[in-house]
Write a protein that holds these residues in place. Structure first.
Motif, PDB file in Angstrom:
ATOM      1  N   GLU A  65       1.296  -1.061   0.270  1.00 21.55           N
ATOM      2  CA  GLU A  65       0.421  -0.224  -0.207  1.00 21.55           C
ATOM      3  C   GLU A  65       1.390   1.534   0.403  1.00 21.55           C
ATOM      4  N   ARG A 183      -8.599  -3.685  -5.414  1.00 23.69           N
ATOM      5  CA  ARG A 183      -7.524  -3.117  -4.527  1.00 23.69           C
ATOM      6  C   ARG A 183      -7.451  -1.600  -5.208  1.00 23.69           C
ATOM      7  N   HIS A 215     -14.494  -7.764   6.171  1.00 20.73           N
ATOM      8  CA  HIS A 215     -13.840  -7.332   6.862  1.00 20.73           C
ATOM      9  C   HIS A 215     -13.757  -8.408   8.111  1.00 20.73           C
ATOM     10  N   PHE A 229     -10.355 -10.302   5.205  1.00 24.48           N
ATOM     11  CA  PHE A 229      -9.278  -9.403   4.745  1.00 24.48           C
ATOM     12  C   PHE A 229      -9.941  -8.960   6.746  1.00 24.48           C
ATOM     13  N   GLY A 230      -8.410  -8.229   6.475  1.00 27.94           N
ATOM     14  CA  GLY A 230      -8.258  -7.217   7.401  1.00 27.94           C
ATOM     15  C   GLY A 230      -6.808  -6.946   7.934  1.00 27.94           C
ATOM     16  N   GLY A 231      -5.728  -5.712   8.939  1.00 30.89           N
ATOM     17  CA  GLY A 231      -4.272  -5.461   9.703  1.00 30.89           C
ATOM     18  C   GLY A 231      -3.826  -6.732   9.729  1.00 30.89           C
ATOM     19  N   PHE A 245      -4.512 -11.125  13.114  1.00 30.50           N
ATOM     20  CA  PHE A 245      -5.078 -10.016  13.006  1.00 30.50           C
ATOM     21  C   PHE A 245      -5.130  -9.012  14.079  1.00 30.50           C
ATOM     22  N   TYR A 284       2.213  -2.504   9.232  1.00 32.68           N
ATOM     23  CA  TYR A 284       1.046  -3.776   9.508  1.00 32.68           C
ATOM     24  C   TYR A 284       1.291  -4.344   8.367  1.00 32.68           C
ATOM     25  N   THR A 286      -1.801  -5.987   5.230  1.00 36.52           N
ATOM     26  CA  THR A 286      -3.115  -6.908   5.570  1.00 36.52           C
ATOM     27  C   THR A 286      -2.901  -8.091   4.750  1.00 36.52           C
ATOM     28  N   TYR A 288      -5.085 -11.316   3.258  1.00 35.86           N
ATOM     29  CA  TYR A 288      -6.675 -11.404   2.757  1.00 35.86           C
ATOM     30  C   TYR A 288      -6.554 -12.499   2.207  1.00 35.86           C
ATOM     31  N   GLY A 317       2.271  -3.112   4.822  1.00 36.61           N
ATOM     32  CA  GLY A 317       1.095  -1.233   4.937  1.00 36.61           C
ATOM     33  C   GLY A 317       2.756  -0.410   4.383  1.00 36.61           C
TER      34      GLY A 317
END
Ligand SMILES: [Zn+2]
Length: 326
Positions: A65, A183, A215, A229-231, A245, A284, A286, A288, A317
């Motif tokens: 990202e 994305r 999420h 998904f989530g950080g 997570f 961080y 992420t 998926y 991240g």
């Protein structure tokens, strides 16, 4: 002739096959360093005789990202000529791509225009694992269909094929490619445009694209029929690793544990390992995933289970600030 469409696949000279940019990235980052960049040519054999080059942009970097870098994508060389049968030349339109076409509803026209803004767009996603080997396949024959783009073509020798006819919908089994396209759509399109996008999930039906991504906080125990998904953060355990997570499900922490055996059996382990090492440099990561959730038998929160490492995709991240790394 010059290409007029977004290039979503290119022929890799070194690997002697057609690849999506996501597959090219996995292949490239799985090579032993020092790595030489790939040479890409048009997917059309006739264009290759004209030496129609394609540029791969940012496929040498891990998925991340970042507002500074463009997402990995292919780009046609503006000087190169392509033959009239090239699949990347739009036929049958008189140049005015923003106008509605005959028989097209206003909404269909909006969707078509939105898709044109994207580097890659997936119409059909098949989440089913065709070959159930732990960790994935080995390099060599038969690997194309699994980690390739799922175009269902004999990628190695696609000779004599005419590209004059319009291609069917874009289908893939590649989770990373789906994630990249999702994305990309999220960042490039307005909310209204994004909400118009749909995805056909094999064995399930057509759904809004956004509804296929959930999420982690909204996840259920068991299967979730979609991408969770989530950080979170990654920890290495020898060749294996774990991911936790940040956000819980209910009150419980959710984590994934990938043992060394599963990692070692994975074809793209070098790529994944480097991503995990780089994860230490970012704030961080992420995750998926197409995995399912299970209560931990020892009562330690919730386990995310993946049958196969093709069911996970990491995106790095933003980098840590200097004070965080010291
Ligand atoms: Zn071409």
């Amino acid at each position: 002739m010059k290409t007029t469409k977004r290039i979503t696949r290119a022929y890799c000279v070194e690997l002697e096959k057609e690849l999506t940019i996501v597959a090219a990235r996995r292949e490239y980052l799985s090579l032993e360093p020092p790595r030489a960049r790939f040479t890409f040519l048009c997917t059309n054999e006739e264009c290759r005789k004209l030496d129609a080059k394609i540029t791969g942009v940012n496929y040498d970097l891990n998925p991340q990202e970042t507002p500074i870098l463009q997402a990995a994508h292919f780009r046609a060389n503006p000087k190169d000529e392509h033959c009239s049968t090239c699949e990347w030349i739009e036929h049958g339109s008189s140049g005015d791509l923003d106008r509605s076409r005959p028989g097209e509803t206003e909404e269909e026209a909006k969707v078509r225009q939105a898709k044109r803004k994207l580097d890659d767009y997936i119409d059909i996603f098949d989440p089913n694992l065709k070959e159930k080997k732990p960790g994935g396949d080995r390099p060599g024959k038969g690997g194309d269909e699994i980690d390739g783009d799922g175009q269902g073509r004999g990628v190695r020798r696609a000779s004599g094929e005419s590209n004059d006819k319009p291609r069917g919908p874009t289908k893939t089994t590649d989770l990373e490619r789906l994630v990249e396209s999702y994305r990309n759509a999220k960042s490039e399109l307005s909310k209204e445009e994004f909400d118009l996008l749909t995805l056909q999930v094999s064995g399930y039906g057509v759904i809004p694209l956004h509804s296929y991504f959930r999420h982690i906080t909204a996840a259920n125990i068991g299967e979730n029929s979609g991408v969770l998904f989530g950080g979170g953060t990654i920890k290495r355990y020898g060749a294996g690793f774990s991911f936790s997570f940040y956000d819980p499900v209910g009150e419980k922490r959710v984590s994934l544990y990938v043992p060394a055996d599963q990692m070692n059996a994975y074809r793209f382990r070098r790529y994944l390992t480097e991503l995990i090492i780089q994860a230490e440099e970012v704030r961080y990561v992420t995750l998926y995933t197409l995995g399912y959730l299970e209560e931990n038998p020892q009562g330690k929160g919730i386990d995310l289970k993946v049958e196969d490492l093709r069911q996970i995709a990491f995106v790095l991240g933003p980098p840590k600030t200097i004070t965080e790394t010291s």
